[in-house]
Motif scaffolding. Structure first.
Motif, PDB file in Angstrom:
ATOM      1  N   PHE A 449      50.358  23.032-115.066  1.00  0.00           N
ATOM      2  CA  PHE A 449      49.922  21.617-114.775  1.00  0.00           C
ATOM      3  C   PHE A 449      49.753  21.530-113.144  1.00  0.00           C
ATOM      4  O   PHE A 449      50.842  21.291-112.498  1.00  0.00           O
ATOM      5  CB  PHE A 449      50.081  20.483-115.296  1.00  0.00           C
ATOM      6  N   THR A 450      48.468  21.476-112.672  1.00  0.00           N
ATOM      7  CA  THR A 450      48.428  21.209-111.098  1.00  0.00           C
ATOM      8  C   THR A 450      47.709  19.659-110.873  1.00  0.00           C
ATOM      9  O   THR A 450      47.966  19.359-109.764  1.00  0.00           O
ATOM     10  CB  THR A 450      47.587  22.288-110.683  1.00  0.00           C
ATOM     11  N   LEU A 459      48.061   9.375-121.472  1.00  0.00           N
ATOM     12  CA  LEU A 459      48.055  10.102-122.842  1.00  0.00           C
ATOM     13  C   LEU A 459      49.366  10.828-122.988  1.00  0.00           C
ATOM     14  O   LEU A 459      50.078  10.790-123.932  1.00  0.00           O
ATOM     15  CB  LEU A 459      46.856  11.206-122.863  1.00  0.00           C
ATOM     16  N   PHE A 460      49.877  11.376-121.662  1.00  0.00           N
ATOM     17  CA  PHE A 460      51.085  11.996-121.851  1.00  0.00           C
ATOM     18  C   PHE A 460      52.332  10.905-122.055  1.00  0.00           C
ATOM     19  O   PHE A 460      53.277  11.214-122.768  1.00  0.00           O
ATOM     20  CB  PHE A 460      51.665  12.689-120.485  1.00  0.00           C
ATOM     21  N   ARG A 461      52.127   9.643-121.606  1.00  0.00           N
ATOM     22  CA  ARG A 461      53.016   8.654-121.621  1.00  0.00           C
ATOM     23  C   ARG A 461      53.027   8.276-123.269  1.00  0.00           C
ATOM     24  O   ARG A 461      54.158   8.099-123.697  1.00  0.00           O
ATOM     25  CB  ARG A 461      52.786   7.663-120.806  1.00  0.00           C
ATOM     26  N   SER A 467      56.669  10.883-117.410  1.00  0.00           N
ATOM     27  CA  SER A 467      55.639  11.104-116.442  1.00  0.00           C
ATOM     28  C   SER A 467      54.740  12.364-116.617  1.00  0.00           C
ATOM     29  O   SER A 467      55.075  13.011-117.558  1.00  0.00           O
ATOM     30  CB  SER A 467      56.414  11.381-114.952  1.00  0.00           C
ATOM     31  N   ALA A 468      54.009  12.638-115.822  1.00  0.00           N
ATOM     32  CA  ALA A 468      52.863  13.702-116.068  1.00  0.00           C
ATOM     33  C   ALA A 468      53.708  14.982-115.973  1.00  0.00           C
ATOM     34  O   ALA A 468      54.620  15.070-114.992  1.00  0.00           O
ATOM     35  CB  ALA A 468      51.784  13.552-115.161  1.00  0.00           C
ATOM     36  N   ALA A 477      55.924  22.689-122.163  1.00  0.00           N
ATOM     37  CA  ALA A 477      56.013  21.180-122.229  1.00  0.00           C
ATOM     38  C   ALA A 477      55.666  20.701-123.559  1.00  0.00           C
ATOM     39  O   ALA A 477      56.041  19.890-124.121  1.00  0.00           O
ATOM     40  CB  ALA A 477      54.903  20.757-121.157  1.00  0.00           C
ATOM     41  N   TYR A 478      54.623  21.638-124.324  1.00  0.00           N
ATOM     42  CA  TYR A 478      54.144  21.339-125.542  1.00  0.00           C
ATOM     43  C   TYR A 478      54.377  22.487-126.414  1.00  0.00           C
ATOM     44  O   TYR A 478      53.131  22.974-126.777  1.00  0.00           O
ATOM     45  CB  TYR A 478      52.694  20.806-125.521  1.00  0.00           C
ATOM     46  N   PRO A 479      55.619  22.908-126.874  1.00  0.00           N
ATOM     47  CA  PRO A 479      55.698  24.077-127.621  1.00  0.00           C
ATOM     48  C   PRO A 479      54.898  24.093-129.047  1.00  0.00           C
ATOM     49  O   PRO A 479      54.536  25.235-129.562  1.00  0.00           O
ATOM     50  CB  PRO A 479      57.200  24.150-127.867  1.00  0.00           C
TER      51      PRO A 479
END
Length: 976
Positions: A449-450, A459-461, A467-468, A477-479
Motif C-alpha cells: 500500500f502506497t 473502509l479500512f477502519r 489506521s490505513a 494485511a488481508y490474508p
C-alpha cells in the motif's frame, strides 16, 4: 511325573525373556478377545491411554473414545485387514491416543491375530478370528523430531528460494539501471548480469555467463585493455574498490569490428557474500563521458554567448566557484529579487530562501559540493514583494578541459524553475482523488500500500484497522484474500499490465464492491473500489420477486404456492420462513383462527425445535406486540438485532429460555399479508445460526413479497368465490328453468282443460238463445247475452294464458313474409271500430300509406302475429282511454336503421315512469282497479305476449307516457 506346560521351567524362562524384552524396548502389551469384545493391557498401555486401572474393557469403546477422530477409520481398516480369514493375521497401525484430559500421544501398535478353525477342516477353509495379541510403543518424541526435521528442511528450502529470488530480483534491477553496469562473479570474472545501457556500449552483445576476457576478446593483447582487466582482478583479490574519471578506453560499440575511443568514468566495487566479508565478484559501473567532455569544451568556448542567452531564458540560471559561493546570476533572478549581483554573490542569495527550507537546502548543497556531484532540490524563494514561490533547482558540476585528474573543478551551474503552478496542479489532483467518493488505493510492484484516500481509509477502519495499512503488503494485511478470485484478478493486472474489472463480495462487511484495477507506469497498480451493494441487492431482489410472482401465478391453490414461496425464501431471505393464514379474515373475529401453511428450515433438527416451541408456547392473542399485533393492526414487526437480554426478557420459564437460546435468534421480521384492507395472514422470516441481521432493505423486500402473496391469495379466494357463485347461479338457473317449464306445462294444460267447458257453456247459451229448448223471455235473453259475453271474455283470458305459455316455452312457429302495413291496418280497423264507437272514442290513422307510392311501408313479419300485436295495442287503447278521448295510429320508416315503426297514441290516464317497464312483465296491470267494466279486465299478458312476439320477429315494443296526458306504444319491425 507329569509337568504342567503352563508352569514348566522353559515356559518361565520364556516369559522372563519376553518381559525383559518388552521392558527394554518400552513396549506395552495388550490383548483383545474378539468373541467377548473385551480387551486387557499392561500398566504401560494403561498409562498411554489414560486408564486408571487394567480391568478389561470393550474393544469398540476403546476405538471410539481413545483413538483420534482423524485416525479412527485407518485403525479400523488395519484391524479389519488382520481379521481377514485368508490373511496372515498381522496387525500394524500408527495413530494418536487421546487421553481423558485431552492430551494426545502418538503410538505404534503391532499384533498377531489368532484364528479358530473347526477340527478336520481342509486347509484353506474359512477361519474365524478370535483373539488378537499385540504390543504398543509410544512414538510421540519420534514424531516430534520428524516434524522438527521437516520444518528445518522447509526453512532451508525457503532460504534457498529466497536467495535465488533475490538474485533474480538483482538481475532485473540491474537490467533496468539507466547507467552502464555489469556484475561479474568468480575468479574468472564471469558476467552475471548487465544493464541495457552496458549492453549498448559493447555493441549489443549477450555476454551473460561468459568470462570477461572471453567476452571482450577484441581487447586481448592491448596494453590499455590489460590495465582494465588488471584493475578488475585487483578489486576481486583485494576487496578494495577503484574509482577512475576521464579514463580512455577503446571498444567496439557498434559491432563493426573497429575500436572507438571513449572517455569514461569507472567505478569497480567488490561484490561481497552474505557474510559481508568474502568477495564473490565485482560490480563495474562504466560511464561514457566522451560526449559530456566535448560538451564542456563547447560550453567553455561559448561562455559569453551562454551568459547572453541565459539572460533571456525563462528560468533562473546561476554559477558558483569551487568553494560553492555563487558568483553569477542571470537577469531574471535579479529582476525577481530586485537585488544586485554584488549582494547575491557568495552566500547572499540564501537571504531569499524560506527559513523553513534553508537548513535542508544548505545541507544538500554542501554534500553535493563535497562529492562534486549533480544535485536536485526544491525550496521556496522570496520575491521582491515578500511572496514565496516554489522552485525546482537542478545543478551540475563544471570542469576545465582535460581528462581524468587533469580536469579542475570550477564549481556548479544551476537552474531554478518556478514550479508553483505545477505544485498547485498536483494539489488539485490530490484533492480530486480525495474528493472521489469511492475508495481509491495505490499499490507498488510488490502489492504494498502506497496511497489510500479518505474513503478507502474509512473502509479500512470499518474492517477493524486502526489506521490505513500504508507500507504493508496487501496479502499480509488481508490474508483472507489469498487464493480468492480477488487475488487472481489483482495478480493478472500486475503481471499482464492490463486493466481488470471485477465484482467481489466482502463477507465481513456484507457488502458488494465493483473493483477497477489499472497498471501504472511506476510498475504498481491503482484500484477504485465502488460500493455496489444497493444495486446488487436491488437486482437480487428483483430476481427473487420475479421468481415469487412466477410461483404465485402458477396455481390458484394458494396453500401450495405459498409453501413454494417459503422454500424459495430460505436461505435467500433468512434461515427460517413461516407463513400463517387467517381462516376467515372478513369476519374480523378475535382471536383469529390461524392455520400455518408452511414452515421451512434446512436443518430437520432445528425444525423439530421450532415445532416444540410453537406447540409448547402458542401465540398470546392478548399481547400488545408480536404476532398478535401484526395480525390485529396490520403492521410489521421488525427486530434487526436480538440480544440475549431480549431473549431472557421474552422467556416465560427456564424451558422456554432454553428453546429460544437453542434456536439462536439474531434477527426477526414479521410482515402482514394485507389485501383490500383485510389482514389475510403473516410472513415470518428469522435469522438464527447464520448470525446475519436484517436491515431496511430486507424489510422493504419482505413487505413487497408479502404484498404480492396477499394479492395472489385474495385473487385466488375471489376466483374461488366467483366460481362458487357461478355454480350456484347455474344451479338456480336450472331450477328456474325447471320451474318455468312446469309452470308452462301447467298453464297449457289448464287452458286446454278450461276451454272445453267454456265452449260447452257458449254452445248451450246459443241453443237457448235460438229457442231450441223452447221460447224465452226478453229478460232471459238478456241474461243469456251476459252469459255469452262472460264466456267470451273468460275464453279470451284462457287464450291469452295459452298463448303466453307457448311464447314462453318457444313453441310458436313464425312464418315470416313481406307484409304491407296499409293492407294490415285496413283488415284490423273493422274489428276494432265497434269498440271505439261504443265508448265514443275518436280513432284516426294515416292508413300507413307511404309518402312515396312506389315505396309503401313494407315489413318482414308473420302476418297473423303482427295482426295480434296491433289488435292488442288498439284494444288496450280503448280500455284505458275514457269516453270522448282520442286514439291515433301512424307509421314511419327509418331507412338508416332498417326498421318500420307503428305508433299507437291515446289520451288516457297515462302510465307512471317507474311502471313503464313493468307493464311488459307477465301478469302485471297498472290501475286495474280503475276499470269499471270487469269485461275490460284481463290477466296482464297482452303486452308481455306482444313484446315477445315483436322481438322474436326481430323488432321491439316500447312505451312512452305522460300521466294525465296519455301514452304512446311504438312497435318496430324490420323493413322488408
Amino acid at each position: 511325573m507329569t509337568v504342567d506346560p503352563e508352569h514348566s521351567p522353559a515356559r518361565a524362562a520364556s516369559d522372563t525373556r519376553y518381559q525383559l524384552a518388552t521392558e527394554l524396548a518400552r513396549l506395552g502389551t495388550w490383548t483383545w478377545d474378539l468373541v467377548t469384545d473385551s480387551a486387557s493391557f499392561d500398566d504401560r498401555v494403561a498409562q498411554l491411554f489414560g486408564f486408571d486401572h487394567d480391568a478389561p474393557r470393550l474393544g469398540a469403546d476403546i476405538l471410539a473414545t481413545r483413538v483420534h477422530d482423524a485416525d479412527r477409520e485407518r485403525v479400523a481398516a488395519a484391524l479389519s485387514g488382520a481379521a481377514e480369514p485368508h490373511g496372515e493375521g498381522r496387525y500394524w497401525a500408527e495413530f494418536r491416543a487421546v487421553r481423558p484430559d485431552g492430551t494426545e500421544r502418538w503410538v505404534r501398535a503391532a499384533g498377531q491375530m489368532q484364528f479358530d478353525q473347526d477340527a478336520g477342516a481342509p486347509p484353506g477353509a474359512d477361519r474365524r478370528p478370535v483373539f488378537l495379541v499385540g504390543t504398543l510403543l509410544d512414538v510421540t518424541e519420534e514424531h516430534e523430531r520428524t516434524a522438527a526435521l521437516h520444518a528445518a528442511l522447509m526453512a532451508e528450502r525457503a532460504a534457498r528460494l529466497a536467495v535465488d529470488a533475490e538474485r533474480e530480483r538483482l538481475t532485473r534491477i540491474i537490467a533496468q539501471i539507466p547507467a552502464p553496469v555489469a556484475v561479474l562473479e568468480g575468479r574468472e570474472l564471469r558476467y552475471r548480469a548487465t544493464s541495457a545501457a552496458y549492453k549498448r556500449i559493447i555493441g549489443g552483445r549477450d555476454v551473460v555467463g561468459r568470462p570477461i576476457r572471453d567476452a571482450m576478446r577484441e581487447l586481448s593483447g592491448r596494453e590499455d585493455a590489460a590495465k582494465f582487466f588488471a584493475l578488475l582482478e585487483r578489486v576481486y583479490e583485494t576487496g578494495e574498490p577503484f574509482i577512475g574519471t576521464g579514463e580512455l578506453a577503446r571498444w567496439d560499440d557498434n559491432a563493426d569490428g573497429l575500436l572507438e575511443d571513449h572517455l569514461v568514468d569507472l567505478v569497480y566495487a567488490p561484490l561481497r557474500g552474505p557474510d559481508g566479508d568474502r568477495v564473490e565478484g565485482v560490480i563495474a559501473v562504466v560511464l561514457d563521458v566522451t560526449a559530456r567532455s566535448h560538451a564542456e569544451t563547447a560550453l567553455r568556448e561559448s561562455e559569453a554567448r551562454f551568459r547572453t542567452t541565459a539572460d533571456a531564458a525563462p528560468v533562473f540560471i546561476w554559477t558558483s566557484g569551487p568553494d560553492g559561493g555563487r558568483d553569477w546570476f542571470n537577469r531574471p533572478w535579479l529582476t525577481y529579487t530586485r537585488s544586485t549581483m554584488e549582494a547575491e554573490r557568495g552566500m547572499g542569495w540564501t537571504a531569499h530562501v524560506h527559513p523553513d527550507d534553508l537548513a535542508h537546502c544548505l545541507d544538500m548543497y554542501d554534500r553535493a559540493l563535497a562529492a562534486r556531484e549533480p544535485f536536485t532540490a526544491e525550496y521556496r524563494l522570496r520575491r521582491h514583494d515578500g511572496v514565496y514561490r516554489h522552485f525546482l533547482i537542478n545543478a551540475v558540476p563544471r570542469y576545465t578541459e582535460g581528462n581524468g585528474t587533469d580536469r579542475t573543478f570550477l564549481g556548479y551551474i544551476g537552474t531554478c524553475a518556478d514550479v508553483s503552478e505545477l505544485r498547485e496542479a498536483r494539489s488539485v489532483a490530490s484533492a480530486l482523488v480525495e474528493s472521489v467518493r469511492d475508495a481509491f488505493v495505490a499499490y507498488d510492484a510488490e502489492f504494498r500500500f502506497t496511497y489510500v484516500n479518505e474513503a478507502a481509509a474509512e473502509l479500512f477502519r470499518v474492517t477493524g484497522e486502526t489506521s490505513a495499512p500504508l507500507g504493508r503488503i496487501l496479502w499480509d494485511a488481508y490474508p483472507r484474500l489469498v487464493g480468492t478470485p480477488v487475488e487472481a484478478a489483482m495478480r493478472r493486472a500486475m503481471n499482464e499490465r492490463v486493466a481488470v474489472h471485477f465484482d467481489t463480495h466482502d463477507p465481513v462487511l456484507r457488502r458488494w464492491y465493483a473493483a477497477r484495477v489499472y497498471p501504472v507506469a511506476t510498475g504498481g497498480l491503482t484500484a477504485v473500489w465502488t460500493d455496489v451493494t444497493p444495486e446488487r441487492r436491488a437486482r437480487e431482489a428483483a430476481a427473487f420477486l420475479a421468481d415469487v410472482s412466477r410461483v404465485l401465478g402458477a396455481s390458484l391453490d394458494y396453500a401450495v404456492t405459498l409453501a413454494v414461496v417459503a422454500e424459495a425464501a430460505v436461505p435467500r431471505l433468512g434461515d427460517w420462513c413461516a407463513i400463517d393464514m387467517v381462516q376467515h379474515p372478513a369476519a374480523r373475529e378475535w382471536p383469529p383462527t390461524v392455520e400455518r401453511i408452511a414452515v421451512v428450515h434446512q436443518d430437520p433438527v432445528m425444525l423439530a425445535l421450532g415445532e416444540k416451541l410453537s406447540a409448547g408456547y402458542p401465540t398470546d392473542w392478548s399481547a400488545a406486540d408480536g404476532m398478535a399485533a401484526v395480525l390485529r393492526d396490520g403492521v410489521p414487526l421488525f427486530l434487526p438485532a436480538i440480544t440475549d437480554e431480549m431473549v431472557v426478557a421474552a422467556a416465560k420459564d427456564p424451558e422456554h429460555l432454553a428453546l429460544l437460546r437453542a434456536l439462536q435468534f439474531s434477527s426477526v421480521l414479521v410482515v402482514p399479508l394485507v389485501a383490500r384492507g383485510l389482514t389475510l395472514g403473516a410472513l415470518t422470516l428469522c435469522m438464527t445460526e447464520s448470525g446475519r441481521r436484517y436491515d431496511d432493505a430486507d424489510r422493504d423486500l419482505a413487505l413487497e413479497v408479502a404484498q404480492r402473496a396477499a394479492l395472489a391469495v385474495d385473487n385466488a379466494r375471489l376466483f374461488r368465490d366467483a366460481e362458487q357463485a357461478r355454480a350456484d347461479a347455474e344451479r338456480m338457473r336450472a331450477e328456474a328453468e325447471a320451474a318455468n317449464g312446469a309452470k308452462t306445462m301447467f298453464l297449457s294444460s289448464m287452458s286446454h282443460e278450461l276451454r272445453t267447458p267454456l265452449h260447452a257453456i257458449g254452445g248451450y247459451a246459443d241453443l237457448l238463445t235460438l229457442g231450441v229448448r223452447g221460447p224465452i223471455t226478453d229478460v232471459q235473453r238478456q241474461d243469456l247475452e251476459r252469459v255469452r259475453m262472460a264466456n267470451q271474455h273468460l275464453l279470451s283470458l284462457v287464450n291469452d294464458i295459452l298463448n303466453f305459455a307457448r311464447v314462453d316455452a318457444g313453441q310458436l312457429e313464425y312464418r315470416l313474409a313481406d307484409v304491407e302495413l296499409a293492407v294490415l291496418v285496413a283488415d284490423v280497423e273493422p274489428l276494432i271500430a265497434p269498440q271505439f264507437a261504443a265508448k265514443e272514442i275518436a280513432f284516426d290513422h294515416d292508413g300507413c300509406a307511404s309518402d312515396t307510392p312506389d315505396r309503401p311501408h313494407r315489413v318482414r313479419a308473420d302476418p297473423e302475429k303482427l295482426r295480434q300485436i296491433l289488435l292488442n295495442l288498439l284494444t288496450n287503447a280503448v280500455k284505458f282511454t275514457p269516453a270522448g278521448g282520442h286514439v291515433r295510429l301512424a307509421c314511419s320508416t327509418d331507412v338508416a336503421a332498417g326498421v318500420v315503426s307503428v305508433r299507437v297514441t291515446d289520451t288516457g290516464r297515462g302510465i307512471p315512469a317507474d311502471q313503464l317497464e313493468r307493464i311488459f312483465e307477465p301478469f302485471v296491470q297498472v290501475d286495474r282497479h280503475r276499470l269499471n267494466d270487469s269485461r275490460q279486465q284481463g290477466v296482464g299478458l297482452g303486452l308481455a305476449i306482444s313484446r315477445e312476439l315483436a322481438r322474436h320477429m326481430g323488432g321491439n315494443l316500447t312505451a312512452e307516457s305522460t300521466p294525465g296526458v296519455g301514452s304512446t306504444f311504438t312497435l318496430t319491425v324490420p323493413m322488408a
